[in-house]
Design a protein around this motif. Structure first.
Motif, mmCIF file in Angstrom:
data_model
loop_
_atom_site.group_PDB
_atom_site.id
_atom_site.type_symbol
_atom_site.label_atom_id
_atom_site.label_comp_id
_atom_site.label_asym_id
_atom_site.label_seq_id
_atom_site.Cartn_x
_atom_site.Cartn_y
_atom_site.Cartn_z
ATOM 1 N N CYS A 126 -7.713 -0.633 -0.367
ATOM 2 C CA CYS A 126 -9.272 -2.132 -0.544
ATOM 3 C C CYS A 126 -7.917 -2.600 -1.814
ATOM 4 C CB CYS A 126 -10.525 -0.791 -1.143
ATOM 5 S SG CYS A 126 -10.998 -0.375 0.603
ATOM 6 N N VAL A 127 -8.364 -1.186 -3.364
ATOM 7 C CA VAL A 127 -7.693 -2.151 -4.452
ATOM 8 C C VAL A 127 -6.180 -3.967 -4.296
ATOM 9 C CG1 VAL A 127 -6.215 -1.696 -6.767
ATOM 10 C CG2 VAL A 127 -7.843 -0.227 -5.914
ATOM 11 N N LYS A 140 -14.738 3.499 0.218
ATOM 12 C CA LYS A 140 -13.786 4.005 -0.746
ATOM 13 C C LYS A 140 -13.034 2.756 -1.231
ATOM 14 C CE LYS A 140 -12.185 8.150 1.706
ATOM 15 N NZ LYS A 140 -10.974 9.095 2.486
ATOM 16 N N LYS A 141 -13.865 2.458 -2.503
ATOM 17 C CA LYS A 141 -13.114 0.823 -2.937
ATOM 18 C C LYS A 141 -12.341 1.662 -4.178
ATOM 19 C CE LYS A 141 -17.831 -1.428 -2.257
ATOM 20 N NZ LYS A 141 -17.331 -2.346 -1.123
ATOM 21 N N GLU A 142 -12.101 2.334 -4.141
ATOM 22 C CA GLU A 142 -10.469 2.534 -5.019
ATOM 23 C C GLU A 142 -9.535 3.377 -4.458
ATOM 24 O OE1 GLU A 142 -10.626 2.129 -7.900
ATOM 25 O OE2 GLU A 142 -12.941 1.514 -7.959
ATOM 26 N N ILE A 183 8.929 -4.651 -10.168
ATOM 27 C CA ILE A 183 8.307 -3.438 -9.812
ATOM 28 C C ILE A 183 6.949 -3.605 -11.234
ATOM 29 C CG2 ILE A 183 7.557 -1.038 -9.307
ATOM 30 C CD1 ILE A 183 9.817 -1.143 -7.560
ATOM 31 N N GLU A 184 5.975 -3.576 -10.205
ATOM 32 C CA GLU A 184 4.864 -3.194 -10.501
ATOM 33 C C GLU A 184 3.448 -2.600 -10.325
ATOM 34 O OE1 GLU A 184 2.800 -6.785 -11.460
ATOM 35 O OE2 GLU A 184 4.419 -8.387 -12.382
ATOM 36 N N ILE A 185 3.023 -1.264 -10.982
ATOM 37 C CA ILE A 185 1.786 -0.539 -10.640
ATOM 38 C C ILE A 185 0.515 -0.653 -10.246
ATOM 39 C CG2 ILE A 185 1.810 2.031 -10.324
ATOM 40 C CD1 ILE A 185 4.183 2.730 -10.879
ATOM 41 N N LYS A 186 0.087 -0.208 -9.133
ATOM 42 C CA LYS A 186 -1.244 -0.944 -9.736
ATOM 43 C C LYS A 186 -1.880 0.349 -9.350
ATOM 44 C CE LYS A 186 -4.995 -3.403 -9.904
ATOM 45 N NZ LYS A 186 -6.120 -3.810 -11.040
ATOM 46 N N ASN A 187 -2.447 1.127 -10.266
ATOM 47 C CA ASN A 187 -2.991 1.912 -10.089
ATOM 48 C C ASN A 187 -4.507 2.181 -9.209
ATOM 49 O OD1 ASN A 187 -3.687 5.125 -10.396
ATOM 50 N ND2 ASN A 187 -5.522 4.856 -11.410
ATOM 51 N N ASP A 218 0.586 -0.685 0.230
ATOM 52 C CA ASP A 218 0.042 -0.115 0.006
ATOM 53 C C ASP A 218 0.701 1.185 0.018
ATOM 54 O OD1 ASP A 218 -1.688 1.824 0.502
ATOM 55 O OD2 ASP A 218 -2.196 1.607 2.290
ATOM 56 N N ALA A 219 1.446 1.951 -1.046
ATOM 57 C CA ALA A 219 1.825 3.131 -1.595
ATOM 58 C C ALA A 219 1.663 4.037 -1.343
ATOM 59 C CB ALA A 219 2.699 2.808 -2.389
#
Lengths: 332, 332
Positions: free
Chosen positions: B85-86, B79-81, B58-62, B7-8
């Motif tokens: 949560c993501v 706050k599902k986004e 390293i991957e990024i998930k928006n 969780d960045a």
């Protein structure tokens, strides 16, 4: 003239250190009281032979039995001839104004409640020890009396604690904090959520809200409210963790010649640190909300702590603490 | 290949220290995993420009939203986004094996439960931080998930904790202690009395009985069982009291020229003392009893703690911790 009973047989170092503490208190001009030593008369007399003292200021009240640390709290019902029970009866009958005991805590709370009796309007008595903090001391209520508390008990502890801090430690409008897992209003378990509501609604106490355990040492709250389970965890964890930290510090200071020199250079500083945390000489923890003064000192108390507790009880008596607590509940 | 989500955006020092911790972990040969940074893509990309690293790892998930420290735990529903949560959905969908977050604890527990889901047979998930002790580390269950616990939850925490200590810290037949106000069987509040009974009857755990808070630092119990209210008080009081003790020690060491010389002579010793208590580099606290690995690191974590947590999660995954906990509950 003020009379104070001393449970001469209670605690790990009884009767030797208890009686030594009494003699040392009498030698100090702070103490004007007469002390009633409760316990086996022959044992007490033999111990007293070691000392010179003003004979008019020590009385002996014989009690043949002893409540031990291993006894259950219900021993106050079965061991009626114990030094603790006989002493508590002296309080109830008005022959002394208060009693100090290093004996079994559970039995002392049970005896304070059943023999001396609760003040009118008080639902549960509370053990109220002082905790050292950055600013001095905070009062912990409940330090050990009620492990299954209700919110209304916690509210009463806050009221009782406020009287104590104002009268005995001269803290004006003392700040009350509720031990909780977060500072926000909605935080907590069922007990603290209900207690928060009751404390917020009482305009006669200075409630500052939730206090996280991390913030207790700051001393921002003069009175720390929690149930006795949590109070016991705080008190005992502080003791165990503190001892561990100091043992590690000691190990590091005695590691080699360099660190031993450091220890010498830091001698005064180390004493300052110890004094900050070694708070037993502030006396014991009163059991409040009852019709007399019952003060519990640590089971392993030495003369120094007993002496401190005698000064403390005499102060409580001069301040008329019991009557002032009682007045808060009569108003209702 | 092991994938771990980070969780960045969670915590006081996000994204800077979180991403720094990820880069440092990748540079260490202990870490073989690929990291999926979850959060605002542009912010993460910008932060990553500071570093050179193996792009394939390293991957990024928006994720456009952020759950803040001020949000209620129910933010996981609204706050599902959010990055949290993501990220939790990545765990649920098996795209990663675990997630690390320095964000809102209450939301993380709620999300771990509602999004990732409890293991079959597990009534409540538990937060399991390690506490430093004389002997090394003890596991505290519950460190923060269930403030109103039932005895059966405490019993389950003991089982979950036993698996953790055996599998991850290689403690054979780990000793389970119940935090209580006395060591005797009959001591405690209603919750601990009932929990004592359940723990005593379970032959599959090594229950050593009640442990007073004073004895926690001894490390005699490998697993310390209590409800999350008490667990929170222990963790936070240790933090606050420890900080206070060290601030006093610092004051004494900087008092004058003599004590400053002492500080120089004790330099190594003081570092030893700090290291003993500064245990954040051991990683974070896993939320156990759920169908994936969710690890909470302190809200004010720096890169060092994030790195430690990445090593820790990778170890948990290699040890198949979730499956081994699950097996204990399937037996029933």
């Amino acid at each position: 003239m003020i009379k104070i009973a001393i449970d001469a047989m209670g605690g790990d170092n009884a009767p030797k250190e208890i009686i030594k503490g009494c003699i040392e208190a009498l030698e100090n001009e702070k103490c004007k009281a007469t002390l009633v030593l409760v316990g086996k008369e022959d044992v007490i007399k033999k111990e007293l032979q070691k000392y010179k003292f003003d004979q008019t200021r020590i009385e002996i009240k014989n009690a043949n039995d002893i409540i031990t640390m291993e006894d259950s709290f219900s021993a106050v019902r079965t061991k009626k001839e114990s030094s603790m029970c006989v002493g508590l009866h002296l309080v109830r009958d008005g022959e002394v104004k208060g009693i100090i005991s290093a004996g079994n805590s559970g039995a002392l709370v049970a005896g304070a409640t059943s023999i001396v009796g609760r003040l009118k309007g008080v639902k549960r008595p509370v053990i109220a020890p002082l905790l050292p903090t950055k600013k001095g001391y905070s009062l912990l209520v409940d330090g050990g009396a009620n492990v299954d508390a209700k919110a209304e008990f916690l509210h009463q502890f806050a009221k009782i604690g406020s009287v104590y801090m104002e009268e005995c430690l001269k803290v004006k409008n003392p700040k009350v904090g509720l031990v909780n897992i977060g500072t926000e209003v909605e935080k907590g378990n069922q007990l603290t959520k209900e207690a928060f509501k009751l404390l917020s609604e009482d305009n006669n106490i200075n409630f500052i809200g939730n206090v996280e355990a991390r913030e207790i040492p700051s001393g921002d709250a003069d009175i720390i409210v929690c149930d006795a389970f949590v109070g016991n965890v705080i008190l005992k964890f502080m003791e165990g963790f503190g001892n561990w930290v100091f043992s590690i510090v000691k190990t590091e200071f005695t590691r080699n010649i360099k660190t031993k020199i450091a220890a010498l250079l830091m001698k005064k500083g180390l004493t300052n640190i110890k004094t900050k945390f070694y708070y037993n000489n502030k006396g014991g923890a009163p059991i409040l909300g009852i019709r007399g003064l019952v003060v519990k000192v640590h089971g392993n108390s030495k003369a120094e702590e007993v002496k401190g507790a005698i000064f403390q009880v005499e102060k409580f008596i001069r301040k008329d603490l019991v009557k002032k607590i009682s007045a808060k509940f009569e108003e209702e």
